[in-house]
Motif scaffolding. Structure first.
Motif, PDB file in Angstrom:
ATOM      1  N   ASP A  95      36.651  17.870   0.469  1.00  0.00           N
ATOM      2  CA  ASP A  95      35.328  17.778  -0.144  1.00  0.00           C
ATOM      3  C   ASP A  95      35.203  16.568  -1.047  1.00  0.00           C
ATOM      4  O   ASP A  95      34.111  16.189  -1.455  1.00  0.00           O
ATOM      5  CB  ASP A  95      35.043  19.046  -0.958  1.00  0.00           C
ATOM      6  N   ARG A  96      36.356  15.915  -1.364  1.00  0.00           N
ATOM      7  CA  ARG A  96      36.385  14.744  -2.240  1.00  0.00           C
ATOM      8  C   ARG A  96      37.093  13.596  -1.532  1.00  0.00           C
ATOM      9  O   ARG A  96      38.275  13.688  -1.235  1.00  0.00           O
ATOM     10  CB  ARG A  96      37.121  15.083  -3.546  1.00  0.00           C
ATOM     11  N   GLY A  97      36.349  12.526  -1.232  1.00  0.00           N
ATOM     12  CA  GLY A  97      36.932  11.347  -0.611  1.00  0.00           C
ATOM     13  C   GLY A  97      37.217  10.284  -1.657  1.00  0.00           C
ATOM     14  O   GLY A  97      36.472  10.156  -2.632  1.00  0.00           O
ATOM     15  N   VAL A  98      38.285   9.523  -1.464  1.00  0.00           N
ATOM     16  CA  VAL A  98      38.699   8.528  -2.448  1.00  0.00           C
ATOM     17  C   VAL A  98      38.845   7.161  -1.789  1.00  0.00           C
ATOM     18  O   VAL A  98      39.458   7.031  -0.717  1.00  0.00           O
ATOM     19  CB  VAL A  98      40.043   8.918  -3.102  1.00  0.00           C
ATOM     20  N   ALA A 112      39.596   2.012  14.861  1.00  0.00           N
ATOM     21  CA  ALA A 112      39.001   3.305  15.220  1.00  0.00           C
ATOM     22  C   ALA A 112      39.946   4.456  14.919  1.00  0.00           C
ATOM     23  O   ALA A 112      39.516   5.532  14.482  1.00  0.00           O
ATOM     24  CB  ALA A 112      38.609   3.314  16.690  1.00  0.00           C
ATOM     25  N   ASP A 113      41.240   4.244  15.126  1.00  0.00           N
ATOM     26  CA  ASP A 113      42.219   5.302  14.854  1.00  0.00           C
ATOM     27  C   ASP A 113      42.362   5.539  13.357  1.00  0.00           C
ATOM     28  O   ASP A 113      42.610   6.670  12.926  1.00  0.00           O
ATOM     29  CB  ASP A 113      43.574   4.934  15.464  1.00  0.00           C
ATOM     30  N   ASN A 114      42.201   4.488  12.539  1.00  0.00           N
ATOM     31  CA  ASN A 114      42.196   4.670  11.089  1.00  0.00           C
ATOM     32  C   ASN A 114      40.991   5.503  10.668  1.00  0.00           C
ATOM     33  O   ASN A 114      41.119   6.449   9.885  1.00  0.00           O
ATOM     34  CB  ASN A 114      42.165   3.311  10.383  1.00  0.00           C
ATOM     35  N   VAL A 115      39.818   5.147  11.183  1.00  0.00           N
ATOM     36  CA  VAL A 115      38.594   5.856  10.803  1.00  0.00           C
ATOM     37  C   VAL A 115      38.670   7.327  11.212  1.00  0.00           C
ATOM     38  O   VAL A 115      38.202   8.210  10.488  1.00  0.00           O
ATOM     39  CB  VAL A 115      37.357   5.174  11.420  1.00  0.00           C
ATOM     40  N   GLY A 116      39.304   7.600  12.351  1.00  0.00           N
ATOM     41  CA  GLY A 116      39.375   8.968  12.844  1.00  0.00           C
ATOM     42  C   GLY A 116      40.598   9.742  12.416  1.00  0.00           C
ATOM     43  O   GLY A 116      40.766  10.905  12.811  1.00  0.00           O
ATOM     44  N   PHE A 117      41.453   9.147  11.572  1.00  0.00           N
ATOM     45  CA  PHE A 117      42.722   9.789  11.236  1.00  0.00           C
ATOM     46  C   PHE A 117      42.526  11.149  10.558  1.00  0.00           C
ATOM     47  O   PHE A 117      43.152  12.148  10.924  1.00  0.00           O
ATOM     48  CB  PHE A 117      43.560   8.883  10.328  1.00  0.00           C
ATOM     49  N   GLY A 118      41.653  11.201   9.552  1.00  0.00           N
ATOM     50  CA  GLY A 118      41.427  12.460   8.852  1.00  0.00           C
ATOM     51  C   GLY A 118      40.846  13.523   9.763  1.00  0.00           C
ATOM     52  O   GLY A 118      41.188  14.708   9.654  1.00  0.00           O
ATOM     53  N   ASN A 169      34.868  11.589   7.133  1.00  0.00           N
ATOM     54  CA  ASN A 169      35.254  12.956   6.785  1.00  0.00           C
ATOM     55  C   ASN A 169      34.145  13.713   6.076  1.00  0.00           C
ATOM     56  O   ASN A 169      34.313  14.886   5.737  1.00  0.00           O
ATOM     57  CB  ASN A 169      36.511  12.931   5.920  1.00  0.00           C
ATOM     58  N   GLU A 170      33.027  13.022   5.837  1.00  0.00           N
ATOM     59  CA  GLU A 170      31.813  13.606   5.270  1.00  0.00           C
ATOM     60  C   GLU A 170      32.077  14.406   3.997  1.00  0.00           C
ATOM     61  O   GLU A 170      31.712  15.581   3.891  1.00  0.00           O
ATOM     62  CB  GLU A 170      31.102  14.456   6.323  1.00  0.00           C
ATOM     63  N   PRO A 171      32.697  13.764   2.992  1.00  0.00           N
ATOM     64  CA  PRO A 171      32.914  14.462   1.719  1.00  0.00           C
ATOM     65  C   PRO A 171      31.617  14.593   0.942  1.00  0.00           C
ATOM     66  O   PRO A 171      30.745  13.732   1.015  1.00  0.00           O
ATOM     67  CB  PRO A 171      33.891  13.534   0.985  1.00  0.00           C
ATOM     68  N   GLY A 172      31.499  15.652   0.175  1.00  0.00           N
ATOM     69  CA  GLY A 172      30.322  15.811  -0.672  1.00  0.00           C
ATOM     70  C   GLY A 172      30.393  14.953  -1.918  1.00  0.00           C
ATOM     71  O   GLY A 172      29.367  14.636  -2.509  1.00  0.00           O
TER      72      GLY A 172
END
Length: 273
Positions: A95-98, A112-118, A169-172
């Motif tokens: 819920d918290r991205g850094v 692309a693999d970095n962006v999709g890792f989470g 990862n769509e954190p709030g």
């Protein structure tokens, strides 16, 4: 009494939206090798509404990054409570991205693999993962670089990848610790636009650490000045958007800037006394 052991009252009165972030009498102390105790954050209480972009400025060594790391769940509290969307923070969470000062990309993974890792780590199916990754590559202007290696990108492009990785990862809640430090004006301006676009899509809440007052005036809804582990100034950045050079040089912008500089100058005088 250490209030982190007390029961939480997270009831929200009818008609009021739950804050994105609540700090309740938060203190963080560090023990030095010499045995001396240093208080980095001192009995701090703070509320950040949902969707607000808060810029945190202040001298180095006065608790800004410590505060962010506690909210991220990386650093334990000495006393008090931190709530993220009504839940007590006890460690890192999706819920918290850094976003840190320096990107933390995996050099052995393509963009692309970095962006999709989470997403992969959370078990998101491959087809859905590709859809989300493609979306954020497009939103950050990286659609032609999905198969590139991080070492093939400029510093500004790598920052875009780091931001896309967090937003995917769509954190709030988004926590940013001087993410654009070391970049020239043109690259910063480019990334401001990217960040603005992503926020418009997600309406996430942002805590953004910066030493640049003008950067805060461009990006923020609210500016906090942190001195000695406490909030010394809390001002709304009530400037019209989108913010161009005209808005951040307006009389109101200069009034805000003068208030921050005066508070920082007072701190320097106290430190030298």
């Amino acid at each position: 009494m250490n209030t982190s052991t007390q029961a939480l009252n997270t009831t929200v009165p009818a008609g009021r939206e739950r804050p994105a972030v609540e700090l309740r009498n938060v203190t963080k102390q560090f023990q030095l090798a010499s045995g001396r105790t240093v208080t980095a954050v001192n009995d701090l209480s703070l509320t950040i509404p949902q969707g607000q972009f808060v810029c945190l400025v202040g001298p180095s060594g006065h608790g800004k990054s410590t505060l962010l790391n506690m909210l991220a769940g990386f650093t334990p509290l000495s006393q008090g409570q931190i709530l993220a969307n009504g839940e007590q923070v006890t460690g890192p969470g999706p819920d918290r991205g850094v976003v840190f000062q320096r990107d933390t990309l995996f050099l052995w993974r393509r963009v692309a693999d970095n962006v999709g890792f989470g997403l992969a780590a959370r078990g998101v199916p491959a087809a859905e993962r590709k859809r989300i990754v493609d979306r954020y590559l497009r939103l950050t202007g990286l659609e032609r670089y999905g198969r590139a290696w991080p070492k093939q990108l400029s510093g500004g492009m790598r920052r875009r990848v780091a931001i896309a990785t967090v937003f995917a990862n769509e954190p709030g809640i988004l926590l940013m610790d001087e993410p654009f430090v070391g970049l020239d004006y043109a690259r910063r301006a480019d990334l401001y636009e990217v960040l603005g676009t992503l926020r418009a899509q997600s309406n996430c809440t942002v805590l953004f650490i910066t030493h640049e007052i003008d950067e805060a005036l461009v990006l923020g809804d609210r500016m906090l000045v942190m001195v000695g582990g406490e909030i010394a100034l809390d001002e709304p950045i009530d400037l019209p958007r989108p913010r161009t050079g005209r808005e951040i040089t307006s009389p109101r912008a200069q009034e805000l800037k003068a208030a921050v500089i005066a508070r920082l100058d007072a701190t320097q005088i106290q430190d030298e006394a």
